[in-house]
Design a protein around this motif. Structure first.
Motif, PDB file in Angstrom:
ATOM      1  N   ARG A   1       0.912   6.814   2.427  1.00  0.00           N
ATOM      2  CA  ARG A   1      -0.189   7.659   2.915  1.00  0.00           C
ATOM      3  C   ARG A   1      -1.390   6.810   3.333  1.00  0.00           C
ATOM      4  NH1 ARG A   1      -1.116  12.823  -0.793  1.00  0.00           N
ATOM      5  NH2 ARG A   1      -2.496  13.240   0.959  1.00  0.00           N
ATOM      6  N   THR A   2      -1.658   5.756   2.583  1.00  0.00           N
ATOM      7  CA  THR A   2      -2.771   4.863   2.933  1.00  0.00           C
ATOM      8  C   THR A   2      -2.459   4.129   4.228  1.00  0.00           C
ATOM      9  OG1 THR A   2      -3.368   4.594   0.612  1.00  0.00           O
ATOM     10  CG2 THR A   2      -4.159   2.915   2.144  1.00  0.00           C
ATOM     11  N   ARG A   3      -1.224   3.635   4.363  1.00  0.00           N
ATOM     12  CA  ARG A   3      -0.816   2.964   5.596  1.00  0.00           C
ATOM     13  C   ARG A   3      -0.959   3.903   6.785  1.00  0.00           C
ATOM     14  NH1 ARG A   3       5.003   2.722   5.863  1.00  0.00           N
ATOM     15  NH2 ARG A   3       4.558   4.836   6.515  1.00  0.00           N
TER      16      ARG A   3
ATOM     17  N   ARG B   1      -2.810  -2.309  13.383  1.00  0.00           N
ATOM     18  CA  ARG B   1      -3.066  -2.192  11.946  1.00  0.00           C
ATOM     19  C   ARG B   1      -3.670  -3.492  11.412  1.00  0.00           C
ATOM     20  NH1 ARG B   1       2.159  -1.692   9.040  1.00  0.00           N
ATOM     21  NH2 ARG B   1       2.216   0.347  10.020  1.00  0.00           N
TER      22      ARG B   1
ATOM     23  N   LEU C   1      -2.947   6.488   7.096  1.00  0.00           N
ATOM     24  CA  LEU C   1      -4.370   6.699   7.355  1.00  0.00           C
ATOM     25  C   LEU C   1      -4.956   5.518   8.122  1.00  0.00           C
ATOM     26  CD1 LEU C   1      -6.981   8.362   6.828  1.00  0.00           C
ATOM     27  CD2 LEU C   1      -7.219   7.025   4.712  1.00  0.00           C
ATOM     28  N   ILE C   2      -4.611   4.316   7.685  1.00  0.00           N
ATOM     29  CA  ILE C   2      -5.087   3.102   8.363  1.00  0.00           C
ATOM     30  C   ILE C   2      -4.563   3.062   9.793  1.00  0.00           C
ATOM     31  CG2 ILE C   2      -4.877   0.574   8.401  1.00  0.00           C
ATOM     32  CD1 ILE C   2      -4.952   0.734   5.278  1.00  0.00           C
TER      33      ILE C   2
ATOM     34  N   ALA D   1       0.847  -1.195   0.000  1.00  0.00           N
ATOM     35  CA  ALA D   1       0.000   0.000   0.000  1.00  0.00           C
ATOM     36  C   ALA D   1       0.879   1.240   0.000  1.00  0.00           C
ATOM     37  CB  ALA D   1      -0.899  -0.003   1.237  1.00  0.00           C
TER      38      ALA D   1
END
Length: 100
Positions: free
Chosen positions: A26-28, A42, A30-31, A23
């Motif tokens: 930025r997605t990581r 996570r 956000l998660i 991923a």
């Protein structure tokens, strides 16, 4: 050997497989932020979210809503057999290969 080792969590739930996902950072992030706000790791957050979405997708394939007139038309279609197609009639008259 007794087979593959399985990691057990503190709550006694056994993990049987691993899912790898690439991923964007930025997605990581956000998660991670969302998981942290719920007090989850996570992995817990991703697995719980993915499982929930999978259930929703499968339910949507099986359940649908109809208004009264469409429901009546749907029931009528189910109760009215389709016209016999010659190829289907021929297929149903054939002896199955396992009975030959």
């Amino acid at each position: 050997m007794d087979g593959p080792r399985r990691a057990a969590r503190a709550d006694g739930v056994r993990r049987e497989t691993t899912i790898h996902v690439r991923a964007p950072a930025r997605t990581r992030d956000l998660i991670d932020k969302a998981a942290s706000s719920l007090g989850k790791t996570r992995s817990e957050f991703i697995l719980e979210s993915a499982r929930s979405r999978a259930v929703d997708v499968l339910i949507d394939e099986r359940l649908f809503g109809l208004d009264d007139s469409r429901h009546a038309a749907f029931l009528d279609a189910l109760d009215t057999p389709p016209a016999a197609h010659p190829r289907l009639v021929a297929l149903m008259r054939r002896r199955p290969a396992w009975e030959a």
